[in-house]
Design a protein around this motif. Structure first.
Motif, PDB file in Angstrom:
ATOM      1  N   ILE A  49     -16.814  41.168  20.127  1.00 46.67           N
ATOM      2  CA  ILE A  49     -16.596  40.591  18.795  1.00 46.67           C
ATOM      3  C   ILE A  49     -17.444  41.347  17.792  1.00 46.67           C
ATOM      4  O   ILE A  49     -18.618  41.636  18.046  1.00 46.67           O
ATOM      5  CB  ILE A  49     -16.966  39.102  18.729  1.00 46.67           C
ATOM      6  N   TRP A  50     -16.843  41.681  16.652  1.00 43.66           N
ATOM      7  CA  TRP A  50     -17.586  42.208  15.525  1.00 43.66           C
ATOM      8  C   TRP A  50     -17.791  41.081  14.514  1.00 43.66           C
ATOM      9  O   TRP A  50     -16.836  40.378  14.165  1.00 43.66           O
ATOM     10  CB  TRP A  50     -16.829  43.334  14.830  1.00 43.66           C
ATOM     11  N   PHE A  51     -19.024  40.915  14.040  1.00 44.44           N
ATOM     12  CA  PHE A  51     -19.339  39.916  13.023  1.00 44.44           C
ATOM     13  C   PHE A  51     -19.766  40.613  11.731  1.00 44.44           C
ATOM     14  O   PHE A  51     -20.447  41.647  11.770  1.00 44.44           O
ATOM     15  CB  PHE A  51     -20.477  39.002  13.490  1.00 44.44           C
ATOM     16  N   ASN A  52     -19.386  40.019  10.598  1.00 43.90           N
ATOM     17  CA  ASN A  52     -19.809  40.594   9.319  1.00 43.90           C
ATOM     18  C   ASN A  52     -21.223  40.153   8.974  1.00 43.90           C
ATOM     19  O   ASN A  52     -21.897  39.481   9.771  1.00 43.90           O
ATOM     20  CB  ASN A  52     -18.812  40.243   8.207  1.00 43.90           C
ATOM     21  N   GLU A  53     -21.680  40.508   7.772  1.00 43.73           N
ATOM     22  CA  GLU A  53     -23.061  40.219   7.385  1.00 43.73           C
ATOM     23  C   GLU A  53     -23.340  38.732   7.259  1.00 43.73           C
ATOM     24  O   GLU A  53     -24.493  38.301   7.290  1.00 43.73           O
ATOM     25  CB  GLU A  53     -23.400  40.934   6.065  1.00 43.73           C
ATOM     26  N   ARG A  54     -22.292  37.927   7.152  1.00 43.21           N
ATOM     27  CA  ARG A  54     -22.461  36.467   7.082  1.00 43.21           C
ATOM     28  C   ARG A  54     -22.356  35.825   8.467  1.00 43.21           C
ATOM     29  O   ARG A  54     -22.288  34.614   8.580  1.00 43.21           O
ATOM     30  CB  ARG A  54     -21.415  35.864   6.129  1.00 43.21           C
ATOM     31  N   LYS A  55     -22.295  36.677   9.484  1.00 49.02           N
ATOM     32  CA  LYS A  55     -22.182  36.238  10.885  1.00 49.02           C
ATOM     33  C   LYS A  55     -20.889  35.464  11.132  1.00 49.02           C
ATOM     34  O   LYS A  55     -20.832  34.565  11.964  1.00 49.02           O
ATOM     35  CB  LYS A  55     -23.397  35.389  11.293  1.00 49.02           C
ATOM     36  N   MET A  56     -19.838  35.859  10.411  1.00 50.11           N
ATOM     37  CA  MET A  56     -18.502  35.339  10.663  1.00 50.11           C
ATOM     38  C   MET A  56     -17.712  36.404  11.422  1.00 50.11           C
ATOM     39  O   MET A  56     -17.883  37.613  11.179  1.00 50.11           O
ATOM     40  CB  MET A  56     -17.795  34.997   9.351  1.00 50.11           C
ATOM     41  N   PRO A  57     -16.841  35.996  12.354  1.00 52.04           N
ATOM     42  CA  PRO A  57     -16.106  36.987  13.149  1.00 52.04           C
ATOM     43  C   PRO A  57     -15.147  37.805  12.302  1.00 52.04           C
ATOM     44  O   PRO A  57     -14.311  37.257  11.579  1.00 52.04           O
ATOM     45  CB  PRO A  57     -15.360  36.132  14.176  1.00 52.04           C
ATOM     46  N   CYS A  58     -15.288  39.121  12.404  1.00 51.35           N
ATOM     47  CA  CYS A  58     -14.427  40.041  11.665  1.00 51.35           C
ATOM     48  C   CYS A  58     -13.290  40.560  12.547  1.00 51.35           C
ATOM     49  O   CYS A  58     -12.178  40.762  12.079  1.00 51.35           O
ATOM     50  CB  CYS A  58     -15.256  41.202  11.135  1.00 51.35           C
ATOM     51  N   ALA A  59     -13.580  40.771  13.830  1.00 51.56           N
ATOM     52  CA  ALA A  59     -12.562  41.280  14.748  1.00 51.56           C
ATOM     53  C   ALA A  59     -12.862  40.824  16.172  1.00 51.56           C
ATOM     54  O   ALA A  59     -14.012  40.830  16.607  1.00 51.56           O
ATOM     55  CB  ALA A  59     -12.494  42.804  14.678  1.00 51.56           C
ATOM     56  N   PHE A  60     -11.804  40.432  16.874  1.00 48.51           N
ATOM     57  CA  PHE A  60     -11.874  40.051  18.278  1.00 48.51           C
ATOM     58  C   PHE A  60     -11.143  41.105  19.102  1.00 48.51           C
ATOM     59  O   PHE A  60     -10.039  41.526  18.739  1.00 48.51           O
ATOM     60  CB  PHE A  60     -11.197  38.696  18.522  1.00 48.51           C
ATOM     61  N   PHE A  61     -11.733  41.506  20.237  1.00 49.60           N
ATOM     62  CA  PHE A  61     -11.109  42.495  21.119  1.00 49.60           C
ATOM     63  C   PHE A  61     -11.100  41.966  22.557  1.00 49.60           C
ATOM     64  O   PHE A  61     -12.148  41.578  23.085  1.00 49.60           O
ATOM     65  CB  PHE A  61     -11.878  43.815  21.099  1.00 49.60           C
ATOM     66  N   GLU A  62      -9.948  42.001  23.170  1.00 48.84           N
ATOM     67  CA  GLU A  62      -9.836  41.690  24.589  1.00 48.84           C
ATOM     68  C   GLU A  62      -9.375  42.952  25.321  1.00 48.84           C
ATOM     69  O   GLU A  62      -8.297  43.496  25.033  1.00 48.84           O
ATOM     70  CB  GLU A  62      -8.834  40.563  24.812  1.00 48.84           C
ATOM     71  N   VAL A  63     -10.182  43.421  26.256  1.00 49.65           N
ATOM     72  CA  VAL A  63      -9.849  44.607  27.042  1.00 49.65           C
ATOM     73  C   VAL A  63      -9.074  44.166  28.271  1.00 49.65           C
ATOM     74  O   VAL A  63      -9.597  43.426  29.109  1.00 49.65           O
ATOM     75  CB  VAL A  63     -11.115  45.385  27.455  1.00 49.65           C
ATOM     76  N   GLU A  64      -7.832  44.605  28.355  1.00 50.09           N
ATOM     77  CA  GLU A  64      -6.960  44.175  29.450  1.00 50.09           C
ATOM     78  C   GLU A  64      -6.597  45.369  30.322  1.00 50.09           C
ATOM     79  O   GLU A  64      -5.556  45.998  30.137  1.00 50.09           O
ATOM     80  CB  GLU A  64      -5.691  43.517  28.882  1.00 50.09           C
ATOM     81  N   HIS A  65      -7.489  45.671  31.253  1.00 52.13           N
ATOM     82  CA  HIS A  65      -7.206  46.802  32.135  1.00 52.13           C
ATOM     83  C   HIS A  65      -6.244  46.411  33.249  1.00 52.13           C
ATOM     84  O   HIS A  65      -5.328  47.158  33.575  1.00 52.13           O
ATOM     85  CB  HIS A  65      -8.501  47.352  32.731  1.00 52.13           C
ATOM     86  N   SER A  66      -6.443  45.244  33.801  1.00 53.54           N
ATOM     87  CA  SER A  66      -5.561  44.824  34.902  1.00 53.54           C
ATOM     88  C   SER A  66      -5.260  43.333  34.883  1.00 53.54           C
ATOM     89  O   SER A  66      -4.401  42.870  35.621  1.00 53.54           O
ATOM     90  CB  SER A  66      -6.192  45.206  36.251  1.00 53.54           C
ATOM     91  N   THR A  67      -5.959  42.572  34.035  1.00 53.45           N
ATOM     92  CA  THR A  67      -5.776  41.124  34.013  1.00 53.45           C
ATOM     93  C   THR A  67      -4.591  40.735  33.134  1.00 53.45           C
ATOM     94  O   THR A  67      -3.994  41.570  32.454  1.00 53.45           O
ATOM     95  CB  THR A  67      -7.055  40.439  33.509  1.00 53.45           C
ATOM     96  N   ASP A  68      -4.267  39.447  33.148  1.00 55.82           N
ATOM     97  CA  ASP A  68      -3.069  38.950  32.481  1.00 55.82           C
ATOM     98  C   ASP A  68      -3.269  38.889  30.968  1.00 55.82           C
ATOM     99  O   ASP A  68      -4.138  38.155  30.472  1.00 55.82           O
ATOM    100  CB  ASP A  68      -2.714  37.561  33.028  1.00 55.82           C
ATOM    101  N   ILE A  69      -2.463  39.622  30.231  1.00 53.02           N
ATOM    102  CA  ILE A  69      -2.547  39.653  28.776  1.00 53.02           C
ATOM    103  C   ILE A  69      -2.317  38.277  28.171  1.00 53.02           C
ATOM    104  O   ILE A  69      -2.891  37.938  27.124  1.00 53.02           O
ATOM    105  CB  ILE A  69      -1.536  40.674  28.217  1.00 53.02           C
ATOM    106  N   GLN A  70      -1.530  37.467  28.830  1.00 53.16           N
ATOM    107  CA  GLN A  70      -1.204  36.142  28.286  1.00 53.16           C
ATOM    108  C   GLN A  70      -2.453  35.286  28.088  1.00 53.16           C
ATOM    109  O   GLN A  70      -2.546  34.517  27.126  1.00 53.16           O
ATOM    110  CB  GLN A  70      -0.227  35.423  29.222  1.00 53.16           C
ATOM    111  N   ASN A  71      -3.433  35.418  28.982  1.00 56.75           N
ATOM    112  CA  ASN A  71      -4.652  34.617  28.851  1.00 56.75           C
ATOM    113  C   ASN A  71      -5.403  34.955  27.562  1.00 56.75           C
ATOM    114  O   ASN A  71      -5.956  34.078  26.899  1.00 56.75           O
ATOM    115  CB  ASN A  71      -5.564  34.852  30.062  1.00 56.75           C
TER     116      ASN A  71
END
Length: 247
Positions: free
Chosen positions: A155-177
């Motif tokens: 997760i990237w947070f901005n200067e106000r500590k609010m989430p700016c971007a969420f990343f899920e790395v899906e190498h082999s697990t289920d994308i649906q989750n």
């Protein structure tokens, strides 16, 4: 000291392995080497690609041949058709791309976070906790939503500590989750990415268009980020950082 010798010495100081970003940051600390060029990063790339003492583990990750056996024993293995589905390779790929995302976020001046269960995973010459900038996830919302976010890969947070971007790395697990997590977090003004090999793009598109994720599709909330594009983004981001030596 010659430039290639400085790169090799830097790799030695970093435990025999380093990302391009780490090399860019550390090689200029060797004082008895002169880099009289306007394109020092290009020179470093050429050196790691051409010197027989150095080999590529992954795009953007280089190591010394003399340290190869020790690195392989620690899980830093070159991927091939025989080991691509092994547990050790899956774990390595997952933590490597988490590390790239952390480095990019740091360069862009975001606060960066990886889950507690991932903090001790290896990344280049250290661990993921060495490069994340937040040791605990900020309490940016209701407890149940913060808890829901706490297992997202990066997760990237901005200067106000609010989430700016969420990343899920899906190498082999289920994308649906991961899409289910993003569905629960869609009310935040945040970008959302599934990070995976390009061959999983069709799977991503198919599952994103399940009826349950209609809002994510209609509002264009989730994007696919391939490993290849991430590697290019990493290189561009690192090379755009101004080194004080060359300003």
């Amino acid at each position: 000291m010659k430039q290639y010798e400085a790169v090799i010495e830097t790799l030695k100081r970093l435990g025999g392995i380093a990302t391009l970003g780490q090399l860019y940051q550390e090689v200029f600390k060797i004082e008895d080497c002169q880099w009289n060029t306007k394109t020092p990063f290009a020179s470093i790339r050429r050196i790691v690609q051409e010197r027989k003492e150095i080999y590529k583990i992954k795009p953007g990750l280089w190591a010394l041949i003399s340290c190869q056996k020790e690195l392989e024993a620690n899980g830093f293995i070159v991927e091939n058709e025989h080991n691509t589905d092994s547990t050790i390779m899956k774990d390595f790929n997952h933590s490597y791309y988490q590390g790239l995302l952390l480095e990019i976020g740091n360069c862009r001046k975001f606060f960066t976070y990886v889950p507690e269960q991932d903090k001790n995973k290896k990344y280049a010459s250290g661990t993921l906790k060495d490069i994340r900038t937040l040791n605990a996830i900020p309490h940016f919302s209701f407890p149940e939503l913060v808890h829901r976010s706490s297992t997202i890969d990066v997760i990237w947070f901005n200067e106000r500590k609010m989430p700016c971007a969420f990343f899920e790395v899906e190498h082999s697990t289920d994308i649906q989750n991961s899409l289910l997590k993003f569905f629960d977090l869609q009310d935040f003004y945040s970008k959302m990415f599934i990070v995976a090999d390009n061959k999983r793009m069709n799977e991503f598109d198919k599952k994103l268009h399940y009826g349950a994720f209609k809002e994510l599709v209609n509002n264009k909330r989730v994007k696919f980020l391939s490993y290849d594009v991430l590697n290019k983004l990493y290189n561009q981001t690192i090379e755009n950082q101004k080194n004080p030596i060359f300003i």
